[in-house]
Design a protein around this motif. Structure first.
Motif: not given
Length: 727
Positions: A518-519, A527-531, A538-542
């Motif tokens: 994930w980025k 990002i702290k997988a699985p969360n 803000a708006n963002a893209t994973l």
């Protein structure tokens, strides 16, 4: 300060100023500084030649200009400083007092300096009336014919007032075509057939003679059948003979030594006095030339055999500790005729520092580097690259796990080694790889290839050192799909990452959520997988990446939404039509926000319509449900998809009735797509004149005499029936 002290001080100041002025004047005298410019009272030529006459192409006349200076009796040479001019530069040219005659005539020379000007009239003429090229003491003709091999010699006579003078020095001889003839001091050297004009120039006068040069031979012929000589490498030399025919047709007796022999490519064949020697394969041209006549032949040198092969044939990677490698060379004329010429071939190494090669093909590593080992035999060659590496003390692999896909070549990771000098060396080409499971990963045509889904271990070995790489072979992925395309993350809370499904070429779907990388596009989305966790609005893209494929999820980091409202609980659409769905969310702070395009929508059945963002598009007739979720809040909308009514049709268009009659009219709705539906009961009926007739559900009741229009309206379309009532 009293008057006496002031007077003393002034006297000292004047004394100091006088001293400084004296020093300055002294220094100026030593340095050549002039405080006043000379005053010129006149200029004149130092000597005036009488007569002032020049000869063309003869010695120059040099004038010296002097200026008289006020207060002195000496003269100052201003020749170089004056401005010189001529009234006719085509006759006499002047440059800083130096006069040169150009042609016959006269000109006035002037010199100007400091406002003064002097002039001198100068005459220019030719020293001789004419010059004439001579041959054997007599005047030479305008043209002369010669054959190559001859060596004509000319002289020059100059004439003045009828008196001839033989000129032996100072004559300028030139040739118009040095490829045909050259000339020096009247001696002509003939080079080749053609024409050239010899010019003799002396004291501005000149004369010419045109030479026509030909070969004394009609032809020369190299005596070979078909003008072709063929060799195979290793064959003996061949001596050529030449026949020369004079212009009268007779055979001239000329030895091979007299000819000039040339080859177009000395790397293929050499020639010496007619003897040709093959030295390499290919084609070359041999030429025999003598006194303007020549002939050529073609020489072909072919390998003695059709093919050569060397064993081992692949490039070699060795270390300084490896044993020497024995190469073998064979030549072939057919598959069944093979000759071992290892001991007969010529072996060379392009870099003997790196490796040497013996006369029988034994290659020994000697130093770190690369060399080309070449074997040559009778026109055929083979080369093999040899790379020599240092002694290895440890191995390291760039990565110990590699993902691969079925039927694709595997890009093996870089392998490096530590030398004895603790230097890092790339030994990727030196190591030898083996596979733990060749049904999964195997060597195919020299390349490691993935054969089947599974895991295999590749081991690289060099000098008792080894490294291992795990190869995971997968089906080739086609697509990564997130469980939701939009994700709302409440500020300060953990939100579970979407599930990622991989679809392979075979169509199999696999959950790869725990394998993707994930980025985040924003520093406010951690990002702290699985969360994931949002830090501020803000708006963002994973972006999720796995096996070279990627997919994205749009993320909005925002407040918690407490309520969700949908504008319409039901939507009716025609097939192919679209409609925007408006959904409003209420934040905990009370602020409202439009979230229609951010909802995660599902349609049941999914064949009924599609949805992109907040826009739904109807596909086919039917009824279903649209469900949207956002921050665990859910809304549901009923979807009705039906075709648009094209027109209404009534069972009767006109009716003639009498009071008290009752008549039922049926109305049909014709839909786009061809479907017909009975709209009698659902249409809205009206009468234009209820005193004549009334209508309800398609049933018309006549009340009295007259006329009325009965109208049925259904889904935006209408149809009318005309009713006339008589007694």
């Amino acid at each position: 300060m009293n008057k006496l002290q002031l007077a003393v001080k002034n006297r000292l100041a004047r004394s100091w100023l006088a001293s400084m002025l004296a020093i300055a004047l002294t220094l100026s005298a030593f340095s050549g500084i002039a405080f006043a410019e000379d005053t010129v009272t006149g200029i004149e030529f130092e000597t005036i030649p009488s007569p002032a006459k020049l000869f063309v192409d003869d010695e120059a006349l040099i004038l010296k200009l002097n200026a008289t200076i006020q207060g002195t009796t000496s003269r100052k040479d201003v020749t170089q400083d004056a401005v010189w001019a001529t009234t006719n530069s085509s006759v006499v040219k002047v440059d800083k007092g130096t006069l040169t005659a150009i042609s016959n005539g006269s000109a006035q020379i002037s010199a100007q300096y400091k406002g003064f000007k002097v002039t001198l009239n100068v005459a220019s003429e030719y020293k001789y009336d004419s010059v004439k090229i001579t041959s054997g003491g007599a005047s030479a003709p305008e043209t002369a014919d010669f054959e190559l091999g001859q060596a004509p010699v000319y002289g020059l006579t100059a004439t003045k007032d009828g008196v001839d003078t033989v000129v032996t020095t100072g004559v300028e001889w030139t040739s118009s075509n040095s490829e045909v003839a050259t000339v020096s001091a009247g001696k002509v050297k003939l080079i080749s057939a053609g024409e050239a004009t010899i010019t003799s120039k002396y004291k501005g006068r000149s004369d010419t003679i045109k030479l026509k040069v030909t070969s004394p031979y009609k032809s020369v012929t190299i005596n070979t059948p078909g003008k072709l000589v063929e060799f195979k490498m290793g064959a003996a030399d061949v001596l050529l003979s030449v026949t020369a025919l004079s212009k009268d047709g007779s055979v001239a007796n000329i030895g091979n030594d007299a000819y000039t022999w040339t080859t177009s490519n000395a790397g293929i064949v050499t020639v010496d006095k007619g003897t040709i020697t093959p030295v390499g394969t290919g084609t070359a041209t041999i030429t025999a030339f003598h006194l303007g006549a020549s002939d050529t032949i073609t020489v072909v040198v072919r390998p003695a055999y059709e093919a050569m092969r060397i064993t081992p044939k692949d490039e070699q990677h060795l270390t300084l500790r490896d044993a020497a490698v024995q190469f073998k060379v064979e030549v072939l004329d057919s598959p069944s005729i093979v000759e071992d010429v290892t001991a007969l071939a010529t072996w060379t190494s392009s870099n003997v520092y790196t490796a040497t090669v013996s006369s029988n093909g034994l290659v020994t590593p000697k130093g770190i580097g690369t060399t080309m080992i070449k074997a040559a035999y009778k026109g055929l060659t083979k080369e093999i690259s040899i790379t020599v590496y240092p002694t290895v003390s440890a191995l390291t692999v760039a990565k110990d796990k590699v993902d691969a896909f079925i039927d694709e070549t595997i890009a093996l990771p870089k392998v490096t080694a530590k030398s004895l000098a603790e230097e890092t060396v790339d030994v990727s080409s030196l190591v030898r790889w083996t596979s733990s499971n060749e049904s999964i990963v195997a060597l195919v045509d020299g390349k490691w290839t993935a054969k089947a889904v599974g895991t295999a271990e590749l081991k690289a070995v060099i000098q008792n050192h080894e490294v291992k790489v795990t190869i995971n072979v997968h089906e080739k992925p086609v697509l990564l799909t997130p469980s939701q395309e939009n994700l709302s993350v409440v500020i300060g809370t953990d939100t579970k990452l979407p599930t990622i499904t991989m679809t392979s070429e075979s169509g199999v779907e696999t959950d790869v959520t725990d394998k993707v990388t994930w980025k985040s596009s924003s520093p406010y989305l951690l990002i702290k997988a699985p969360n994931v966790k949002g830090l501020r609005a803000a708006n963002a893209t994973l972006t999720a990446t796995y096996l070279g494929k990627s997919t994205t999820v749009k993320v909005t980091i925002e407040e918690e939404i407490t309520k969700v409202f949908v504008e319409a609980a039901a939507i009716s659409l025609n097939p192919g039509r679209t409609k925007s769905i408006k959904v409003t969310g209420i934040y905990k702070s009370g602020k409202s926000v439009s979230i229609g395009s951010k909802m995660n929508w599902t349609i049941n059945p999914d064949t009924l319509a599609t949805i992109n963002g907040s826009t739904i598009k109807a596909l086919t007739e039917g009824t279903g449900k649209l469900t949207g979720t956002y921050q665990k809040k859910t809304v549901e909308i009923i979807i009705i998809v039906k075709h648009k009514v094209k027109k209404l049709e009534a069972s009767e268009k006109t009716l003639a009735l009498k009071p008290g009659d009752i008549k039922t009219i049926k109305v049909s709705a014709l839909y786009e797509g061809g479907r017909i539906e009975d709209a009698t009961k659902t249409a809205v009926w009206t009468s234009s004149n209820t005193k004549v007739a009334t209508v309800s559900g398609g049933v018309i009741t006549v009340i009295g005499k007259g006329s009325a229009t009965i109208k049925a309206v259904y889904e935006g379309k209408n149809v009318t029936v005309r009713v006339t009532a008589k007694q």
